[in-house]
Design an enzyme around this catalytic site. Structure first.
Site, PDB file in Angstrom:
ATOM      1  CG  ASN A 133      -2.248  -0.104   0.952  1.00  0.00           C
ATOM      2  OD1 ASN A 133      -2.451  -0.758  -0.471  1.00  0.00           O
ATOM      3  ND2 ASN A 133      -3.528  -1.241   1.691  1.00  0.00           N
ATOM      4  CG  PHE A 391       0.141 -10.893   4.250  1.00  0.00           C
ATOM      5  CD1 PHE A 391       0.560 -10.389   5.878  1.00  0.00           C
ATOM      6  CD2 PHE A 391      -0.188 -11.507   2.885  1.00  0.00           C
ATOM      7  CE1 PHE A 391       0.294 -12.060   6.030  1.00  0.00           C
ATOM      8  CE2 PHE A 391      -0.856 -12.358   3.871  1.00  0.00           C
ATOM      9  CZ  PHE A 391      -0.316 -12.969   5.120  1.00  0.00           C
ATOM     10  CB  CYS A 392       0.596  -3.057   3.697  1.00  0.00           C
ATOM     11  SG  CYS A 392      -0.274  -2.780   5.533  1.00  0.00           S
ATOM     12  CG  ASN A 393       1.102  -7.496  -1.740  1.00  0.00           C
ATOM     13  OD1 ASN A 393      -0.063  -6.778  -2.728  1.00  0.00           O
ATOM     14  ND2 ASN A 393       1.915  -7.700  -2.314  1.00  0.00           N
TER      15      ASN A 393
END
Ligand SMILES: Cc1ncc(COP(=O)(O)O)c(C=O)c1O
Length: 486
Positions: A133, A391-393
């Protein structure tokens, strides 16, 4: 034959990494001392005992003040900061062609580029769907300045960048405009290593390139003579655990002039006046380092890099590769008593062109998703540190689970109340797709026993039916848990 002998037979190169067992016994003794299995190296690397010792000894020995003044305390600190900067450039083989800017972390490095890159109407931003992100966020700056924004898709099930698709998107650029491509050298979701040849391909088509190296450099060498991105983002705690709060942006000197800082701050100007309402930005790295650096921590980066050099990146990589290969094959073999697979693996099933980040979901014998939050809790009870969530993805996760725009809209219908747990619940109502997963990631101090402990834990999920996601029910309206049957 016991499993370790079998592993060694299948992975003979592991024997050449024995120095890491010595390191584990001495420098990482706290792991076995506490019976801890650490499997979150993509979250953060682990520091050695001697890194801490060397750093505190250095601090205790010197009188160190705020750098960039002429006093002895300041001069000594400036010397240490600049020595560390030089060691970073040397480590990445970029001394003659790159400038190193200290930041708080990789996100801070990416934001420096995002806010200073001259996005324009007619120019483009191209992101890979697989991005943290902190890279996705660049699009906010690009769209504010009117640049076109595209995402290069990933292939399924391997989650690699779709090369024909990205090449077609790269071909759309007008080379007379400013165009920026941003992608990760290694995915923090799937462990995929994306082809670094993309940097040259993009350059030839009129693009600048931001390489997010945060998840790559802990287990791979990045040589800036061989790969020449315009901007590289790194967090040092991911490479060697300590210090936190120091990252860096490497800027290719030939691209430096393109960045236009949107403001100035203490430390970034050669001259500023209130009456005259003007300022002159300092050249080079100084123009990008806002305010006072985390100066006492900076020298710990030189210590960390020296420790990586001594240990040897090839050795680390060989070990992680062998262990990842074994982990992947054993996870894929896991079966319930009825023969159904226990695990769904996201991304490549072999260690070819992938690192030691392995992301999965677990299912019950009827194919119902097990709640990854409970799995993290249960692993924790056994002294295993792993990570769950997205995982901020979001892009890699959406591709992995084939989440559609309609699925996203169903989640976004909840407005500002939407969270990952609520979205997961919404997906369960829409046919059982997952949003989020379990991630185990390997690094310098990983060993075979860690993998065996984790596989032992995973195998105890065989025939498990009480951890399915439906047991924790959210009220879709209020987002509160209304039934916790776990
Ligand atoms: C690939 C990747 N990029 C960027 C980041 C952001 O790093 P930081 O949180 O240190 O800024 C991470 C962190 O997990 C990452 O894995």
């Amino acid at each position: 034959m016991n499993s370790f002998s079998k592993f060694l037979e299948e992975h003979p190169t592991y024997s050449a990494t024995r120095t890491l067992d010595d390191l584990r016994a001495t420098e990482f003794a706290r792991l076995d001392g506490r019976g801890h299995v650490y499997l979150d190296y993509t979250g953060s690397g682990l520091y050695t005992a001697s890194q801490l010792r060397e750093h505190t000894e250095m601090l205790a020995m010197h009188v160190l003040g705020n750098p960039h003044s002429a006093s002895p305390s300041s001069t000594e600190m400036t010397r240490q900061v600049e020595r560390t900067r030089a060691s970073i450039l040397k480590y990445f083989n970029g001394t003659d062609d790159y400038t190193a800017v200290f930041t708080l972390n990789a996100s801070g490095a990416i934001k420096l580029v995002a806010e200073a890159y001259p996005f324009e109407v007619g120019g483009r931003l191209l992101l890979s769907t697989d991005n943290h992100n902190s890279v996705n966020g660049i699009r906010e700056f690009a769209s504010a300045k009117g640049a076109a924004i595209d995402y290069a898709p990933l292939t399924r099930p391997d989650l690699r960048i779709d090369m024909p698709a990205i090449e077609a998107l790269l071909a759309q650029a007008d080379p007379a405009r400013f165009n920026l491509l941003a992608f990760p050298a290694q995915s923090n979701f799937s462990g995929v290593k994306h082809p670094l040849s993309l940097v040259d391909t993009a350059h030839h088509k009129g693009w600048d390139v931001l390489l997010d190296a945060a998840a790559f450099v802990p287990t791979n060498r990045l040589d800036l003579q061989l790969v020449t991105p315009d901007f590289v983002a790194v967090s040092f705690y991911k490479m060697f655990g300590y210090p936190t709060g120091v990252g860096c942006l490497l800027i290719r000197n030939s691209a430096m002039g393109k960045l236009k800082r949107p403001w100035f701050a203490g430390g970034t100007v050669n001259f500023a006046t209130v009456q005259g309402r003007m300022h002159v930005l300092a050249p080079g790295e100084a123009g990008f380092e806002d305010g006072t650096l985390n100066f006492l921590s900076v020298p710990a980066v030189e210590i960390g890099l020296a420790h990586l050099e001594r240990t040897g990146m090839d050795t680390i990589q060989a070990r992680v590769n062998c262990l990842t290969d074994w982990l992947l094959s054993k996870m894929l073999e896991l079966r319930h008593s009825n023969g159904r697979p226990m695990v769904r693996l996201y991304g490549p099933t072999t260690s070819t062109m992938r690192g030691g980040t392995v992301t999965v979901n677990f299912y019950d014998p009827n194919g119902q998703l097990l709640d990854y939050r409970r799995i993290e809790e249960l692993a924790g009870l056994e002294g295993i540190s792993l990570r769950t969530g997205c995982f901020c993805n979001p892009g890699a996760g959406e591709t992995a689970e084939d989440l559609t725009e309609d699925d996203m809209r169903a989640g976004l219908a909840h407005g500002e109340d939407i969270t990952l747990p609520l979205f997961l619940q919404v997906m369960q109502h829409r046919g059982g797709k997952s949003a989020g997963a379990v991630r185990v990631s390997l690094g310098m101090a990983s060993n075979f026993a860690d993998i065996e402990r984790f596989l032992g834990f995973a195998s105890r999920l065989r025939d498990q039916t009480t951890l399915t996601i439906g047991l924790v029910t959210f009220d879709i309206e209020s987002c509160r848990v209304i039934r916790d049957g776990s």
